[in-house]
Enzyme design. Sequence first.
Site, PDB file in Angstrom:
ATOM      1  N   GLU A 105      -5.496  -0.334  -7.247  1.00  0.00           N
ATOM      2  CA  GLU A 105      -4.519   0.561  -7.805  1.00  0.00           C
ATOM      3  C   GLU A 105      -3.368  -0.213  -8.435  1.00  0.00           C
ATOM      4  OE1 GLU A 105      -3.600   4.438  -5.003  1.00  0.00           O
ATOM      5  OE2 GLU A 105      -3.328   2.675  -4.139  1.00  0.00           O
ATOM      6  N   ASN A 117      -3.668   5.941  -0.408  1.00  0.00           N
ATOM      7  CA  ASN A 117      -3.068   6.136   0.786  1.00  0.00           C
ATOM      8  C   ASN A 117      -2.164   7.560   0.972  1.00  0.00           C
ATOM      9  OD1 ASN A 117      -4.088   3.957   2.530  1.00  0.00           O
ATOM     10  ND2 ASN A 117      -2.460   2.757   1.390  1.00  0.00           N
ATOM     11  N   SER A 136       0.851  -1.227   0.010  1.00  0.00           N
ATOM     12  CA  SER A 136       0.031  -0.070  -0.173  1.00  0.00           C
ATOM     13  C   SER A 136       0.951   1.212  -0.208  1.00  0.00           C
ATOM     14  CB  SER A 136      -0.960   0.089   1.163  1.00  0.00           C
ATOM     15  OG  SER A 136      -0.205  -0.372   2.327  1.00  0.00           O
ATOM     16  N   HIS A 188      -2.458  -3.198  -6.004  1.00  0.00           N
ATOM     17  CA  HIS A 188      -3.166  -2.588  -4.523  1.00  0.00           C
ATOM     18  C   HIS A 188      -4.455  -2.768  -4.360  1.00  0.00           C
ATOM     19  CE1 HIS A 188      -3.640   0.401  -1.196  1.00  0.00           C
ATOM     20  NE2 HIS A 188      -3.394  -0.618  -0.494  1.00  0.00           N
TER      21      HIS A 188
END
Length: 289
Positions: free
Chosen positions: A150, A188, A117, A138
């Site tokens: 992702e 993130n 992540s 991800h």
Amino acid sequence: MFKVGVIGAGQMGNGIAHVIALGGHTVLLSDISTERAVEALSIIRHNLERQVNRQLITEAAMNGAIERISVAKTLADMKDADLVIEAATEKEAVKSAIFHELCETLKPEALLATNTSSISITRLAAATDRPDKFIGMHFMNPVPVMKLVEVIRGIATSEETYKTAREFVANLGKDVAVSEDFPAFIVNRILMPMLNEAIYTLYEGVGSVEAIDKALKLGANHPMGPLQLADFIGLDTCLAIMQVLYEGLADSKYRPCPLLVKYVEAGWIGRKVGRGFYDYSTDEPTPTR
């Protein structure tokens, strides 16, 4: 259809195995603890049954998915896999060691992916014998529910690997957001500083756990409060991502809140251990601060 290895049978790994098997692929699920991998099969079955009960999938689809998942006792058992996705703990040294061991037996044409992540795809790829066949995938938590994946290319990732990865993800029924290989990628990079700021707001006494979560749920229309979400993700994971941001971008705005550090040091890392910003031992979770 692909033969897919999934390394790591925790919350993310079992969710990834779940959706890939449901997508019609054969899955080999591995963990440092074989017992944990076996337990993950029961969790996957339970989650598939919930989907059947909600009429999201058929019973036949559930049974087919269960039949397509098996436990790999060693990484060498994945030698014939077409794609291996690593979903181990968010520590670069651990991930690099896994890839180094895996590449000793994995067939040369197999693709490698990491569910990291936050960690550099380019650096992780450099720890393998096939940087051109390496990519970031991800998945979001909980994997069976969340629609987004992702996809992150490292500097050496080939166009063929990128196209195959995008097609694979799309065929699972997921939507793709393509990110450049910078610390924490897109989701993130935006989400974690918000959670960290919520923890600072608690640390500085601006509001209580209950007030902060209520404020964001009702004031910003978020489905859950930031402290509740941090507990759900795992405070250890939140801290690891904030450290990657802080070290990778050298900007003080990414400094992890000292209270987050203290909670992790105490082992109060969220729902998975029963205690974080909330105590989950009661019927209704109660704030710990």
